[in-house]
Design an enzyme around this catalytic site. Sequence first.
Site, PDB file in Angstrom:
ATOM      1  N   CYS A 205      -1.120  -1.066   8.152  1.00 59.15           N
ATOM      2  CA  CYS A 205      -1.278  -1.129   6.702  1.00 59.15           C
ATOM      3  C   CYS A 205      -0.127  -0.419   6.004  1.00 59.15           C
ATOM      4  CB  CYS A 205      -2.613  -0.534   6.276  1.00 59.15           C
ATOM      5  SG  CYS A 205      -3.021   1.009   7.108  1.00 59.15           S
TER       6      CYS A 205
ATOM      7  N   GLU B 139     -10.036   3.296   3.738  1.00 61.23           N
ATOM      8  CA  GLU B 139      -8.585   3.058   3.747  1.00 61.23           C
ATOM      9  C   GLU B 139      -8.427   1.584   4.031  1.00 61.23           C
ATOM     10  OE1 GLU B 139      -5.105   1.978   4.885  1.00 61.23           O
ATOM     11  OE2 GLU B 139      -5.728   3.001   6.730  1.00 61.23           O
TER      12      GLU B 139
END
Length: 536
Positions: A320, A286
Site C-alpha cells: 500500500c 489501514e
Amino acid sequence: MSLPKNEVVFDYRVGSPERATIKSELLRLSNESLEIPCVINGQSVYTGNTVDVVMPHAHSHVLAKLHLAGSKELELAIRGAMQSKSAWEALGFEARLRIFEKAADLLSGPWRARINGSTMLGQSKNVFQAEVDAACEMADFFRFNAAFYRRILLDQPISAAGQLNSVEYRALDGFIAAIAPFNFTAISGNLSTAPAMAGNVVLWKPSETQSLSAYLTYQMLVEAGLPPGVIQFVPSLGATAAESIFASSHLSGVHFTGSTKTFESIISTVGSRIGHYESYPRIVGETGGKGFVFAHTSADPDALRVALIRGAFEYQGQKCSAASRAYVPESLWKRIRDDLVSEVKDIRMGDVRDFRNLMGAVIDGRAHTKIKGYIDYAKADHGYRLLAGGEADAREGYYVQPTIFESTDPRSRLMSEEIFGPVLAVHVYPDAELDSMLKVCNNTSSYALTGAILAQERSVIEKLSHALRYAAGNFYINDKPTGAVVGQQPFGGARKSGTNDKAGSALNLTRWLSARTVKETFVSPKNVAYPHMEAE
C-alpha cells in the site's frame, strides 16, 4: 524505560549460513503438502470446505489445502473467545507480554527459516523482502509492542494530599476481529497479537493467500505459551466472516488492513447495527494508498532512480506504500529517463527460489487480471506513453512485467487510482511549474498514506514538506516511500488510507485498552457543609 533494538536483517549473501538454511527450508516446504485447519479453542477443526494454497509464481504447485470456517465455526469461535476472556485478563499484563517476547526470540531463531520460507513460497516474496517482513518486522512488533505497553502502564495521574489517583488499563469488553491482508506476514501477526497483549481475545481471519505463513505463525505463538481460545484462528471468506462477526453483540473492535472498499463496508455495517452492540466497537484500519515520489530539480539523479525502482517494483508493487506515481521536473527527467528505463528492463523476474530474481509473481489471478486491465487501458489511451514493460503472462505464474508509463495528464487514472501492482506512472512537469504541481500532487489522489520528496536544497525540502504535509502519513525525504521500520517510522495514513492509528507505536495500542480511573480517599470527609457556608 529503554526500548528494544530492531531485529538484525540477514543479507543471505552467497556462502552465508542463513542462505544455506533458507535454501534447505524452501526445498522442504516445496515438497510438503499441508492441511491447514481452523484452530478453535485450541482444537484443530477440519471443515471440509477447502481451497488450495498455491505458489503464485508456479500456480500449479499446491502448498496446502486450507479449511475455511463457516458460520457454525465462527459462532463457536466467538463463544469460546468470550469464555477464555476472564482467565486471559487475569493472567496479568507482564505474563501476557512475556509470551510474545518469547515468540519474538523463537522467530529470530528456530522459526526464522520456516516463517520466511512460507512467506516466500506462499506470497511470492524474494528472500530479502521475506526477511524484512516475516522475520524482522514481526519480531519487532512483538518486542516493541510489549515495551510500549509497559510505558503506557506508567502513565498515571497526579494525586492530591490525602488521596491516591490511578488509572487501570483494562481490555475492551468483548472480542476483537483481526482481519488481515495477504501482502505482509508481519501485519497479519500484528493485527491479531497487538490487542491480545492488552488482554483482549481475538478472532484472527487471515487472507486465504497468506494462510500458510499465518498458520505457522499461529503454531509458533502456541509454542511460545499462548493459551487456547485467546486467538481463534478462523480463515474464512469475507462475506461469511462479516455475517457472523458483525452480527455478534460482543464485537468490541476491528483491527483491519485491506482495501478501502472493504473497510468502508465494515464501517457501514457496524454503524447500521450500532445499537445492537454491548459497547461501541473501536475500528482501526489501514487501507489503500497511492504512494508518490515528488522530485525537485536539485534532486540527486541516482537517488531518484533508485527510489523509483525500489519503491515501485519491490514485491511487485503489492505494498500500500508502493511508489505508484511520480512527478519529475523536465530537466531532471531528461537526465535519468534512459538509465531508469534501461535498468527496469533488466530487472529479473521469476521463481523466488532463484535468488537472482528481484521480482516474483503477483498474488493471484484476480490481481493479475486487474493489473493487466490498467496496463491495457493505458496502452490504448493516447495520454500515456509506454516506456518499459507492459506485458502480463499467467500461464505458469501470475507474472506482470515492471511497467513504466509517462502520463501527460497529472490527474489521469494511472496517476490517481490504486493499482496495487508493478506499474509506475510518471508525469513530467516544466521546471517553472513547481508550485502548481505541488497542489496537483496534494489534491489528485483520495489517499494519504506514503510519499517521498527528493531535493538537495534545504529551503526546498522545507517548502515541499510543508506543501505536502497532509498528502502522506508516512513522509520520506531523499528515499523511497516504502520500508517503514517498527519503532522508527510508525505506520499509517489518513484520508481514504485509514484511521492513521500508527501501527508500531503506542498510539495503536491505546485503541485496545479501556481506562478505568480510580480515586482512593484516605481520610474521608465527615461533614456535608463546606467552609464557605459558615454564617457571617
